[in-house]
Design an enzyme around this catalytic site. Structure first.
Site, PDB file in Angstrom:
ATOM      1  N   ASN A   1       0.824  -1.196   0.000  1.00  0.00           N
ATOM      2  CA  ASN A   1       0.000   0.000   0.000  1.00  0.00           C
ATOM      3  C   ASN A   1       0.870   1.262   0.000  1.00  0.00           C
ATOM      4  O   ASN A   1       0.995   1.933  -1.023  1.00  0.00           O
ATOM      5  CB  ASN A   1      -0.947  -0.025   1.203  1.00  0.00           C
ATOM      6  CG  ASN A   1      -1.984   1.065   1.148  1.00  0.00           C
ATOM      7  OD1 ASN A   1      -1.853   2.034   0.416  1.00  0.00           O
ATOM      8  ND2 ASN A   1      -3.042   0.911   1.919  1.00  0.00           N
ATOM      9  N   ASP A   2       1.491   1.561   1.125  1.00  0.00           N
ATOM     10  CA  ASP A   2       2.220   2.822   1.224  1.00  0.00           C
ATOM     11  C   ASP A   2       3.393   2.915   0.241  1.00  0.00           C
ATOM     12  O   ASP A   2       3.715   4.003  -0.229  1.00  0.00           O
ATOM     13  CB  ASP A   2       2.730   3.015   2.659  1.00  0.00           C
ATOM     14  CG  ASP A   2       1.570   3.140   3.644  1.00  0.00           C
ATOM     15  OD1 ASP A   2       0.535   3.710   3.241  1.00  0.00           O
ATOM     16  OD2 ASP A   2       1.700   2.664   4.774  1.00  0.00           O
ATOM     17  N   VAL A   3       4.013   1.763  -0.066  1.00  0.00           N
ATOM     18  CA  VAL A   3       5.206   1.802  -0.919  1.00  0.00           C
ATOM     19  C   VAL A   3       4.860   2.033  -2.394  1.00  0.00           C
ATOM     20  O   VAL A   3       5.755   2.170  -3.225  1.00  0.00           O
ATOM     21  CB  VAL A   3       6.041   0.512  -0.794  1.00  0.00           C
ATOM     22  CG1 VAL A   3       6.539   0.357   0.630  1.00  0.00           C
ATOM     23  CG2 VAL A   3       5.270  -0.700  -1.228  1.00  0.00           C
TER      24      VAL A   3
END
Lengths: 475, 100
Positions: free
Chosen positions: A399-401
């Site tokens: 998700n964040d990456v």
């Protein structure tokens, strides 16, 4: 037996050499497996040589402690799941720090005894002389660092294991921490000055352990890998210092090498996570995050069957796995799916963000466990230029990456973090449990992009559906 | 104990060695490498054995015993988890030597 001390010294020398060569081999995937075996041989040699030391007493006790410690760690290390590797490293590292602190404690208690009865001064020093100031200072310093590493690593272990979910913060925490450390240093300086009394020694260790605890408690789980790596370097340094005190060259070399390597590794990890070390240790994540951009648009769902067809007729597919895939134990199914694609002539690669998983390289281990060959795994710098020519990017559990906000929204807490340019691919398929936000609690603009489709469901179940759909194509 | 300046030289050279070895390592090996270096400082076991081997009072023996226990845990645990991680690395290229 005049030759024995020389032979033991030679063994320590060979052990130190094997450690360095082993570490060198471990820095390349091809020779890495051999590296740990070489280092293991060095360890065995050093332990056997130590047993042969002529003035060693309590051999029975040593053997008992050795067997219990080895058996317990061997057993736990064998049966732990690959996803739990980071906390196991923290645990074993804490043990090493504790051992270094124990050596320091034994030295200081011994010196204290020697100070009372000056007759057998410094019976703990290898050459039988009264302790000098430098020797005392190194013993104290090694004990301090080792004790901090011990209690700090145990907190890190508990946090990653999920036993300690909360971050413990209170106003003025930094000041209190600093005070505890300063007090420990003062007591240590008093000891080096010659005031070696048992209450002072006990107080020193209590403060050092307390500092490790208090320094680690406010740090969030996402930053733990950096912290573990830092404590790994700490333990190496503590071992080196105690090695100086004992006059043991293999401890000096191995400890120093690990101290330096660990420090560099810590910096590399912090950089990969877009965090400075000072920020990890003294700041808290997202505390001052401004109002994040609102995202327009809607998430567009897709069915597994359609997604499978899309990838089956693609030329290039890049799979971006995240920790969510590992938690769902989906890596085996995902690899099965990738193999089916490869059999159809699709060029498949796995793209790994430096901090995918719980720490840098963790995802590689998890994929390797599923049988994915390491030459199909590409890192960020390698794969980012390839996304524009990629037909389908399959994001699973990450998700964040892959969040483009890291590039576009200065108000976002992850702003500036290097990301995988998944959005540049022609099509993006995101396997995701629901519509929630990621580990850092941030909305992901990728999910709203025009070329993105959402495949809602558990990673394991969705991978199985993709496999089934792909097999159905040929039936 | 090593003579002061000789000790400093050893410290400096060993530190450079550690730094240089890690400097060119690929990210995929960071976790196993952290674990491997964690194993290598398990050499603390040797120091703990010496401490216990020279201990005389019950307190010193107790501390030394704890040290050996923890040191052995560091060495054995570090070895097992590193070996488990590294044995899984293999190449898909035919003819490529497997995992070593």
């Amino acid at each position: 037996m005049g030759w024995l001390p020389g032979a033991i010294k030679a063994c320590y020398f060979i052990a130190a050499l094997l450690f360095i060569l082993g570490l060198k081999r471990m820095s390349s995937p091809r020779s890495a497996r051999g590296g740990i075996v070489w280092a293991g041989a060095g360890m065995l040699l050093a332990v056997l040589a130590t047993f042969a030391l002529p003035d060693l007493h309590n051999r029975g006790l040593i053997l008992v402690a050795l067997l219990i410690g080895t058996a317990a760690a061997w057993w736990s290390g064998r049966r732990v799941a690959m996803t739990a590797m980071p906390q196991m490293v923290a645990l074993y590292n804490g043990m090493g720090g504790g051992a270094a602190a124990a050596i320091g404690a034994a030295e200081l208690v011994g010196f204290a005894g020697a100070a009372v009865t000056l007759l057998d001064g410094g019976r703990f020093s290898a050459d039988g002389q009264a302790p000098g100031a430098a020797q005392l200072a190194l013993a104290v310093l090694g004990a301090l660092i080792g004790a901090v590493s011990f209690s700090g690593s145990l907190v890190a272990f508990a946090k990653l294991q999920g036993w300690l979910d909360r971050r413990f913060t209170f106003p003025g925490q930094r000041l209190v921490n600093l005070l505890v450390l300063a007090l420990a240093v003062v007591l240590g300086a008093l000891m080096v000055g010659g005031l070696l009394t048992p209450p002072l020694i006990a107080g020193f260790f209590a403060l050092a352990l307390l500092f490790g605890l208090m320094m680690t408690l406010p740090i969030g789980g996402a930053d733990m890998p950096v912290v573990i790596s830092l404590y790994n370097a700490f333990t190496g340094l503590a071992v080196a210092f105690e090695g100086f005190v004992l006059g043991n060259e293999s401890m000096i070399i191995a400890g120093t090498v690990v101290g330096a390597a660990g420090t560099l590794l810590t910096q590399l990890m912090a950089r990969a996570m877009n965090r400075s070390l000072g920020n990890v240790l003294f700041g808290s994540f997202g505390a001052a995050a401004g109002a994040a951009q609102a995202i327009d648009g809607a998430q567009k769902p897709i069915e597994a069957a359609d997604a499978a067809v899309m990838m089956a007729y693609a030329e290039r597919v890049v799979i971006v796995p995240g920790y969510g895939m590992a938690v769902a134990q989906a890596q085996h199914k995902v690899w099965e799916f990738a193999r089916l694609l490869i059999e159809r002539g699709v060029k498949v690669k796995f793209a790994i963000h430096p901090v995918a998983g719980r720490m840098p390289g963790h995802m590689n281990v998890l994929l390797a466990e599923a049988g994915v060959p390491y030459d199909l795994i590409a890192d960020m710098d390698e794969i980012n230029p390839e996304f524009p020519s990629t037909d389908v990017a399959l994001v699973i559990g990450a998700n964040d990456v892959v969040n483009p906000l890291a590039k576009t929204d200065p108000a976002s807490p992850i702003y500036g973090m290097p990301i995988l340019d998944v959005a540049a691919a022609r099509n993006v398929i995101v396997v995701k449990r629901g519509k929630g936000t990621g580990f850092a609690g941030i909305e992901n603009a990728l999910f709203y992009a025009d070329n993105a489709r959402m495949l809602y469901g558990d990673g394991q179940a969705m991978a199985a559906e993709l496999v089934a759909a792909l097999k159905g194509l040929d039936a | 104990m090593l003579d002061g300046f000789l000790a400093l030289y050893v410290f400096m050279l060993a530190a450079f060695t550690g730094y240089e070895i890690i400097a060119r390592v690929p990210v995929i090996l960071h976790t196993p490498l952290m674990s491997g270096s964690n194993f290598i400082h398990g050499i603390v076991l040797v120091g703990a054995m010496i401490a216990l081997g020279h201990a005389q009072t019950p307190l010193e023996i107790g501390i030394g015993f704890l040290g050996v226990l923890l040191g052995a845990g560091n060495a054995a645990g570090g070895y097992v988890v590193t070996e488990r991680m590294l044995e899984m690395f293999k190449s898909s290229r035919p003819g490529g030597r497997e995992s070593r």
